[in-house]
Design a protein around this motif. Structure first.
Motif, PDB file in Angstrom:
ATOM      1  N   ASP A  90       0.285  14.178   0.210  1.00  0.00           N
ATOM      2  CA  ASP A  90      -1.129  13.956   0.410  1.00  0.00           C
ATOM      3  C   ASP A  90      -2.057  14.727  -0.082  1.00  0.00           C
ATOM      4  N   SER A 147      -2.193  15.101  -3.951  1.00  0.00           N
ATOM      5  CA  SER A 147      -2.865  13.685  -4.359  1.00  0.00           C
ATOM      6  C   SER A 147      -4.268  13.841  -4.271  1.00  0.00           C
ATOM      7  N   THR A 176       2.735   7.557  -6.059  1.00  0.00           N
ATOM      8  CA  THR A 176       1.422   7.569  -6.394  1.00  0.00           C
ATOM      9  C   THR A 176       1.194   8.023  -7.660  1.00  0.00           C
TER      10      THR A 176
END
Length: 132
Positions: free
Chosen positions: A48, A51, A94
């Motif tokens: 995360d 990302s 992702t």
């Protein structure tokens, strides 16, 4: 591995024209089941954070559910690499599409033969993404 080193690893993958798959982080060998669960949570947090940096660099990502590819492969439909290698143990990626290839991050979830891993994947030069 620090975020700058992870970004450098992604840039190296993107510099090669063929599809690529790399493990960016994995647990220490010999980790017990409790350690593996803790590692999986830590890797999701690391994914995360990375990302967020990639989103600042390349814009908003998409999320690809790889389950349909897994089912398609089981039915004999062609699935391009590196997604074929991923779809059995990474449930979702992702994904960003900077330039002429896609770049994805995912976390391999703990299973019978799989330890949690932070995975990066890069599509082949000029190959259209399977989702869009």
């Amino acid at each position: 591995m620090d975020p700058d080193a992870l970004l450098a690893e992604l840039d190296l993958l993107r510099a090669q024209p063929a599809a690529r798959l790399a493990t960016l982080r994995a647990p220490d060998p010999g980790a017990d089941a409790a350690d593996l669960l803790d590692t999986a949570c830590a890797l999701r947090a690391e994914r995360d954070a990375l990302s967020a940096r990639l989103t600042r660099r390349w814009g908003e990502p998409q999320t690809w559910d790889l389950t349909p590819l897994l089912h398609g492969a089981a039915e004999g439909r062609p699935v391009p690499e590196p997604l074929l290698a991923l779809c059995g143990y990474v449930p979702a990626l992702t994904v960003w599409s900077p330039g002429s290839r896609w770049v994805g991050l995912g976390v391999a979830e703990p299973a019978d033969a799989v330890v949690p891993q932070l995975i990066a994947a890069v599509g082949a030069e000029g190959e259209p993404p399977p989702f869009g």
